[in-house]
Write a protein that holds these residues in place. Structure first.
Motif, PDB file in Angstrom:
ATOM      1  N   ALA A   7      -6.388  -8.222   3.371  1.00  0.00           N
ATOM      2  CA  ALA A   7      -6.836  -7.192   4.253  1.00  0.00           C
ATOM      3  C   ALA A   7      -7.914  -6.283   3.798  1.00  0.00           C
ATOM      4  O   ALA A   7      -7.975  -6.121   2.625  1.00  0.00           O
ATOM      5  CB  ALA A   7      -5.365  -6.165   4.518  1.00  0.00           C
ATOM      6  N   VAL A  57      -4.570  -3.795   8.707  1.00  0.00           N
ATOM      7  CA  VAL A  57      -2.890  -3.896   8.796  1.00  0.00           C
ATOM      8  C   VAL A  57      -2.482  -2.578   8.972  1.00  0.00           C
ATOM      9  O   VAL A  57      -2.981  -1.626   8.309  1.00  0.00           O
ATOM     10  CB  VAL A  57      -2.278  -4.480   7.422  1.00  0.00           C
ATOM     11  N   ARG A  94       4.262  -2.660   1.278  1.00  0.00           N
ATOM     12  CA  ARG A  94       3.753  -3.709   1.925  1.00  0.00           C
ATOM     13  C   ARG A  94       2.116  -3.588   2.161  1.00  0.00           C
ATOM     14  O   ARG A  94       1.397  -4.503   2.418  1.00  0.00           O
ATOM     15  CB  ARG A  94       4.507  -3.730   3.174  1.00  0.00           C
ATOM     16  N   ARG A  95       1.904  -2.387   2.429  1.00  0.00           N
ATOM     17  CA  ARG A  95       0.402  -2.217   2.830  1.00  0.00           C
ATOM     18  C   ARG A  95      -0.234  -2.591   1.651  1.00  0.00           C
ATOM     19  O   ARG A  95      -1.502  -3.249   1.713  1.00  0.00           O
ATOM     20  CB  ARG A  95       0.154  -0.794   3.101  1.00  0.00           C
ATOM     21  N   VAL A 100      -2.383 -12.005   7.815  1.00  0.00           N
ATOM     22  CA  VAL A 100      -3.755 -11.683   7.185  1.00  0.00           C
ATOM     23  C   VAL A 100      -4.387 -12.624   6.497  1.00  0.00           C
ATOM     24  O   VAL A 100      -5.657 -12.736   6.496  1.00  0.00           O
ATOM     25  CB  VAL A 100      -3.285 -10.690   6.084  1.00  0.00           C
ATOM     26  N   ALA A 148      -0.505  -6.358   1.542  1.00  0.00           N
ATOM     27  CA  ALA A 148      -1.470  -6.712   2.298  1.00  0.00           C
ATOM     28  C   ALA A 148      -3.057  -6.929   1.853  1.00  0.00           C
ATOM     29  O   ALA A 148      -3.674  -7.746   2.204  1.00  0.00           O
ATOM     30  CB  ALA A 148      -1.331  -5.918   3.671  1.00  0.00           C
ATOM     31  N   GLY A 174       3.494 -10.899   8.966  1.00  0.00           N
ATOM     32  CA  GLY A 174       2.186 -10.266   8.775  1.00  0.00           C
ATOM     33  C   GLY A 174       1.530 -10.572   7.719  1.00  0.00           C
ATOM     34  O   GLY A 174       0.242 -10.550   7.810  1.00  0.00           O
ATOM     35  N   ILE A 175       1.949 -10.352   6.629  1.00  0.00           N
ATOM     36  CA  ILE A 175       1.078 -10.876   5.197  1.00  0.00           C
ATOM     37  C   ILE A 175       0.474 -12.303   5.281  1.00  0.00           C
ATOM     38  O   ILE A 175      -0.728 -12.348   5.087  1.00  0.00           O
ATOM     39  CB  ILE A 175       2.157 -10.700   3.958  1.00  0.00           C
ATOM     40  N   ALA A 233       3.794  -5.669   8.127  1.00  0.00           N
ATOM     41  CA  ALA A 233       3.365  -6.305   7.044  1.00  0.00           C
ATOM     42  C   ALA A 233       4.577  -6.937   6.203  1.00  0.00           C
ATOM     43  O   ALA A 233       4.641  -6.958   5.056  1.00  0.00           O
ATOM     44  CB  ALA A 233       2.649  -5.434   6.044  1.00  0.00           C
ATOM     45  N   ASP A 255       1.362  -0.592   8.636  1.00  0.00           N
ATOM     46  CA  ASP A 255       3.004  -0.792   8.297  1.00  0.00           C
ATOM     47  C   ASP A 255       3.335   0.473   7.906  1.00  0.00           C
ATOM     48  O   ASP A 255       2.377   1.196   7.061  1.00  0.00           O
ATOM     49  CB  ASP A 255       2.941  -2.126   7.424  1.00  0.00           C
ATOM     50  N   SER A 299       5.762  -6.691  14.305  1.00  0.00           N
ATOM     51  CA  SER A 299       6.729  -5.801  13.820  1.00  0.00           C
ATOM     52  C   SER A 299       7.912  -5.856  14.813  1.00  0.00           C
ATOM     53  O   SER A 299       9.204  -5.589  14.660  1.00  0.00           O
ATOM     54  CB  SER A 299       6.376  -4.510  13.583  1.00  0.00           C
ATOM     55  N   ALA A 309      -5.464  -0.952   4.925  1.00  0.00           N
ATOM     56  CA  ALA A 309      -4.147  -0.896   5.434  1.00  0.00           C
ATOM     57  C   ALA A 309      -3.787   0.602   5.550  1.00  0.00           C
ATOM     58  O   ALA A 309      -3.943   1.388   4.906  1.00  0.00           O
ATOM     59  CB  ALA A 309      -3.070  -1.476   4.155  1.00  0.00           C
TER      60      ALA A 309
END
Length: 355
Positions: A232, A216, A223-224, A203, A227, A199-200, A195, A218, A252, A235
């Motif tokens: 998301a 997601v 970060r979760r 999403v 997301a 990653g973001i 994330a 992470d 990642s 997460a």
């Protein structure tokens, strides 16, 4: 008048010259005469990609000295003799607000002919060339840069602000290439591994493509949470069990994460690898499992010109529903580039610089 576009006529510019390690020095240099197919751009705003931080820390090789930076948005100052066409086919004009592709291809080798211009046999890259080379002004940590013949240059929609447009030429376009490689996502269950910025963005892009679920993973709780704000549906930490998925997008670069993605795929699942851009431990692959479950594993590195347009289209389409500006910190001056490259990571995935 916008101060970033007021000074469009000058014969000198300032660059943040990276001299190895954490040494970055502001240097004033002359602007070159443009050749056919070249474009001079005044940088409005540039964002600091994690790959540049990896370069400065020694994790990624690069020529020294050089002007780093490849994510940016700028104004066309001048074009070379004969004119230059933008990605949409129309001629570039002075004052056009543009972004550009990271890679510059020859357009004639076998890979270019096959549609893999990002892997051109003579590829050059924005922000990756030696200062002593024929392309010294290749990076965006500068007031100006030169885009050589063969560059992909796209006009930015008026509704897309600079802080959204800047990452389009790297992070957002790369994600659009992974989304294309993932295949149709409408109604699908998607796993996004990692994330960070990619990653973001993935999403938001997956949800915009109609994914029914976007999970997601992470290790970082903040970060979760980010997301989830970007769409998301759930997460999880990296040690929590992940259910079946139709598509997994691994961003990642972690070998254990790659293995988890493979394990999470349902019958007919597809794994897109885009984060593994540096050497890492090998991941065991059970060929019987791949065969019996009809799995597909593919990789994406950089992107093609169509993905830059797709990135801008995504940003324009979702600018009022996705909090894109949360990914970029308030901009600082060019004299702060050294600190951003070698200091602690900031509170957002991207730091911004206005030269």
């Amino acid at each position: 008048m916008d101060p970033r576009t007021a000074d469009l006529t000058t014969d000198r510019t300032t660059v943040a010259l990276w001299e190895g390690g954490d040494a970055v020095r502001l240097v004033e240099v002359p602007l070159p005469d443009l050749g056919p197919g070249e474009v001079l751009v005044r940088v409005r705003l540039t964002t600091v990609c994690g790959s540049d931080r990896h370069t400065v820390s020694g994790r990624r090789p690069a020529p020294v000295p050089s002007v780093l930076g490849h994510e940016a948005v700028g104004d066309v100052v001048a074009v070379g003799p004969g004119g230059v066409d933008a990605e949409d086919g129309g001629p570039l004009r002075t004052g056009d607000r543009v972004v550009w592709g990271v890679t510059v291809s020859c357009g004639t080798c076998d890979r270019c002919a096959a549609g893999r211009t990002a892997k051109c046999r003579a590829v050059r890259k924005v922000g990756h060339e030696a200062f002593a080379s024929a392309w010294p002004l290749s990076g965006t940590y500068a007031r100006h840069l030169v885009l050589p013949a063969g560059s992909t240059v796209a006009r930015v929609p008026a509704a897309v602000p600079d802080d959204l447009a800047s990452p389009a030429g790297c992070a957002t376009a790369t994600v659009m290439a992974t989304i294309e490689a993932a295949g149709p996502l409408a109604g699908r269950r998607v796993l996004v591994s990692g994330a960070g910025m990619l990653g973001i963005t993935a999403v938001a892009a997956a949800r915009a493509a109609g994914a029914a679920q976007v999970l997601v993973t992470d290790p970082d709780a903040a970060r979760r949470d980010l997301a989830l704000r970007f769409g998301a549906t759930s997460a999880l930490g990296v040690d929590e069990p992940v259910g079946g998925g139709d598509v997994a997008i691994e961003l990642s670069g972690s070998s254990p994460a790659v293995a988890r993605c493979l394990d999470a795929l349902d019958v007919g699942g597809r794994l897109v690898l885009a984060g593994s851009v540096t050497p890492s431990p090998a991941v065991p692959l059970d060929p019987e499992r791949v065969v019996r479950r009809w799995l597909t594993v593919t990789g994406v590195h950089n992107y093609e010109p169509r993905h830059l347009r797709a990135a801008l289209d995504l940003l324009e389409r979702t600018r009022e529903t996705v909090p894109w500006s949360d990914l970029v910190t308030p901009a600082v001056g060019l004299d702060q580039v050294g600190r951003l490259l070698s200091g602690p990571a900031g509170p957002a995935p991207r730091a911004a610089v206005v030269p």
